[in-house]
Design a protein around this motif. Sequence first.
Motif, PDB file in Angstrom:
ATOM      1  N   ASP A  88      40.039  39.602  60.542  1.00 38.24           N
ATOM      2  CA  ASP A  88      41.228  39.082  59.856  1.00 38.24           C
ATOM      3  C   ASP A  88      40.937  37.804  59.073  1.00 38.24           C
ATOM      4  OD1 ASP A  88      40.729  37.650  62.147  1.00 38.24           O
ATOM      5  OD2 ASP A  88      42.844  37.359  62.671  1.00 38.24           O
ATOM      6  N   MET A  89      39.657  37.393  59.022  1.00 40.54           N
ATOM      7  CA  MET A  89      39.305  36.176  58.280  1.00 40.54           C
ATOM      8  C   MET A  89      38.806  36.511  56.881  1.00 40.54           C
ATOM      9  SD  MET A  89      37.413  33.671  61.060  1.00 40.54           S
ATOM     10  CE  MET A  89      37.451  32.252  59.938  1.00 40.54           C
ATOM     11  N   ILE A  90      39.064  35.617  55.948  1.00 41.87           N
ATOM     12  CA  ILE A  90      38.491  35.709  54.607  1.00 41.87           C
ATOM     13  C   ILE A  90      36.988  35.418  54.716  1.00 41.87           C
ATOM     14  CG2 ILE A  90      38.524  34.748  52.263  1.00 41.87           C
ATOM     15  CD1 ILE A  90      41.056  36.277  52.993  1.00 41.87           C
ATOM     16  N   VAL A  91      36.180  36.099  53.907  1.00 42.59           N
ATOM     17  CA  VAL A  91      34.723  35.942  53.984  1.00 42.59           C
ATOM     18  C   VAL A  91      34.319  34.470  53.844  1.00 42.59           C
ATOM     19  CG1 VAL A  91      32.517  36.506  52.893  1.00 42.59           C
ATOM     20  CG2 VAL A  91      34.252  38.278  53.163  1.00 42.59           C
ATOM     21  N   GLU A  96      32.161  29.621  56.349  1.00 38.79           N
ATOM     22  CA  GLU A  96      32.312  28.174  56.531  1.00 38.79           C
ATOM     23  C   GLU A  96      32.439  27.845  58.026  1.00 38.79           C
ATOM     24  OE1 GLU A  96      35.283  24.477  55.247  1.00 38.79           O
ATOM     25  OE2 GLU A  96      35.466  26.447  54.269  1.00 38.79           O
ATOM     26  N   TYR A  97      33.194  28.676  58.733  1.00 36.11           N
ATOM     27  CA  TYR A  97      33.361  28.491  60.179  1.00 36.11           C
ATOM     28  C   TYR A  97      32.015  28.617  60.907  1.00 36.11           C
ATOM     29  CZ  TYR A  97      34.383  30.076  64.960  1.00 36.11           C
ATOM     30  OH  TYR A  97      34.386  30.247  66.313  1.00 36.11           O
ATOM     31  N   ILE A  98      31.234  29.639  60.554  1.00 31.81           N
ATOM     32  CA  ILE A  98      29.921  29.842  61.186  1.00 31.81           C
ATOM     33  C   ILE A  98      28.998  28.658  60.889  1.00 31.81           C
ATOM     34  CG2 ILE A  98      27.841  31.276  61.193  1.00 31.81           C
ATOM     35  CD1 ILE A  98      30.243  32.470  62.681  1.00 31.81           C
ATOM     36  N   ALA A  99      29.055  28.166  59.653  1.00 37.26           N
ATOM     37  CA  ALA A  99      28.222  27.014  59.293  1.00 37.26           C
ATOM     38  C   ALA A  99      28.567  25.810  60.166  1.00 37.26           C
ATOM     39  CB  ALA A  99      28.410  26.680  57.815  1.00 37.26           C
ATOM     40  N   ASN A 100      29.847  25.561  60.350  1.00 35.61           N
ATOM     41  CA  ASN A 100      30.265  24.421  61.170  1.00 35.61           C
ATOM     42  C   ASN A 100      29.864  24.602  62.634  1.00 35.61           C
ATOM     43  OD1 ASN A 100      31.490  22.854  59.137  1.00 35.61           O
ATOM     44  ND2 ASN A 100      33.328  24.129  59.187  1.00 35.61           N
ATOM     45  N   GLU A 121      31.311  38.471  44.796  1.00 33.71           N
ATOM     46  CA  GLU A 121      32.498  39.257  44.438  1.00 33.71           C
ATOM     47  C   GLU A 121      33.443  39.507  45.612  1.00 33.71           C
ATOM     48  OE1 GLU A 121      33.046  39.917  41.277  1.00 33.71           O
ATOM     49  OE2 GLU A 121      31.116  38.931  40.838  1.00 33.71           O
ATOM     50  N   VAL A 122      33.026  39.172  46.838  1.00 32.71           N
ATOM     51  CA  VAL A 122      33.882  39.495  48.001  1.00 32.71           C
ATOM     52  C   VAL A 122      34.269  38.253  48.801  1.00 32.71           C
ATOM     53  CG1 VAL A 122      32.905  41.808  48.194  1.00 32.71           C
ATOM     54  CG2 VAL A 122      31.902  39.953  49.537  1.00 32.71           C
ATOM     55  N   MET A 123      33.923  37.078  48.333  1.00 31.12           N
ATOM     56  CA  MET A 123      34.197  35.863  49.101  1.00 31.12           C
ATOM     57  C   MET A 123      35.693  35.661  49.353  1.00 31.12           C
ATOM     58  SD  MET A 123      31.436  34.355  50.077  1.00 31.12           S
ATOM     59  CE  MET A 123      31.756  32.616  50.340  1.00 31.12           C
ATOM     60  N   HIS A 124      36.534  36.189  48.483  1.00 34.07           N
ATOM     61  CA  HIS A 124      37.989  35.996  48.619  1.00 34.07           C
ATOM     62  C   HIS A 124      38.650  37.100  49.447  1.00 34.07           C
ATOM     63  CE1 HIS A 124      37.467  38.881  45.368  1.00 34.07           C
ATOM     64  NE2 HIS A 124      38.726  39.250  45.562  1.00 34.07           N
ATOM     65  N   LYS A 125      37.860  38.085  49.889  1.00 39.26           N
ATOM     66  CA  LYS A 125      38.434  39.249  50.575  1.00 39.26           C
ATOM     67  C   LYS A 125      38.443  39.075  52.089  1.00 39.26           C
ATOM     68  CE  LYS A 125      37.326  42.763  47.098  1.00 39.26           C
ATOM     69  NZ  LYS A 125      36.706  44.085  46.858  1.00 39.26           N
ATOM     70  N   ASN A 126      39.358  39.817  52.716  1.00 44.59           N
ATOM     71  CA  ASN A 126      39.398  39.896  54.163  1.00 44.59           C
ATOM     72  C   ASN A 126      38.198  40.694  54.661  1.00 44.59           C
ATOM     73  OD1 ASN A 126      40.889  39.178  56.447  1.00 44.59           O
ATOM     74  ND2 ASN A 126      42.788  39.902  55.492  1.00 44.59           N
ATOM     75  N   ILE A 127      37.559  40.259  55.725  1.00 47.30           N
ATOM     76  CA  ILE A 127      36.404  40.986  56.246  1.00 47.30           C
ATOM     77  C   ILE A 127      36.778  42.415  56.633  1.00 47.30           C
ATOM     78  CG2 ILE A 127      34.805  41.116  58.218  1.00 47.30           C
ATOM     79  CD1 ILE A 127      34.591  38.076  58.106  1.00 47.30           C
ATOM     80  N   GLY A 128      37.986  42.584  57.161  1.00 43.94           N
ATOM     81  CA  GLY A 128      38.439  43.917  57.554  1.00 43.94           C
ATOM     82  C   GLY A 128      38.598  44.879  56.400  1.00 43.94           C
TER      83      GLY A 128
END
Length: 306
Positions: A88-91, A96-100, A121-128
């Motif tokens: 349910d997270m945006i890519v 960014e969360y993993i980096a932190n 091209e997919v950074m703004h998309k939901n992972i799902g």
Amino acid sequence: MIEVSNVSRLFGEFRAVDDISFSIKTGEIVGLLGPNGAGKTTTMRMIAGFLDSSSGFVKIDGIDVKENPVKTKSKIGYMPESAPMYSDMIVADYLEYIANVEGQDPTEKLPHLVEICGLKEVMHKNIGELSRGNKQRVGLAHALMNDPEILILDEPTSGLDPNQVSEVRELIKKIGETRTVIISTHILSEVEMLCNRVIIISGGKKVADSSTEELRTHYGNTSEVIVLTGGTEDIVKSKFASIQGSAGVKVSAVDGKIQSAITVEGNAEIRPEVAKVCVDAGIPLYEMQLKKNSLEDVFKILTEAK
């Protein structure tokens, strides 16, 4: 460098990995092969420090994984077959969360990872919402977040369509130019294209460890000349069986023609003589090809015997 020495892993009384030893030098791309249940994933998890070995030891650059798990894990990026991600997270938010979490600066890390993993091209998309291929790309970016010296990939192209497979393979090749990579897979063509060395595990034991070419040389190094001609089965078989270097001929009728499979002795080159025999006997020659044993043939020899 990775050193696996006399490593075993038991689950209750079941021995999933049985006294395996090998070492992998820095910069190698190694394929870890085996049938389902052979112990591949268990071996990779012990290298990555996710599982303890029941006996033996694993060392990364001389450091024991059990004795200093934090230090060794900092050198490894691991992508399991079904990479766990928050769907349910945006890519962009996820990376960014993993980096932190890993103590990295997102502003420094993400632009480079987005570029090499092809995620712009997919950074703004939901992972799902992502295709499986793009999810694998996000998983690779996650595995590369701490700039690891060693990258461990478990079935990286499983479930992908042919276009996605090609894209992920090219990405792995690029990543492998600067890192040690271990790839677990049962897709043998993938190993031949990506890896310069193969380790085969069957029944929890290591049964082979060498380059793909050496495997073909040492295990069932055979080849056949496949010939499509006119004529009759008896005449064609008799003529081809008399060729020096022929170790046997199998013939069959195929669409009104005769297909012959001539087993070749050692490294003999019989194709010019096959063509000459056809010309001298007045047998029409339509097609001829040399078929060498494949990695798949070797894999069957080594794993079915166990």
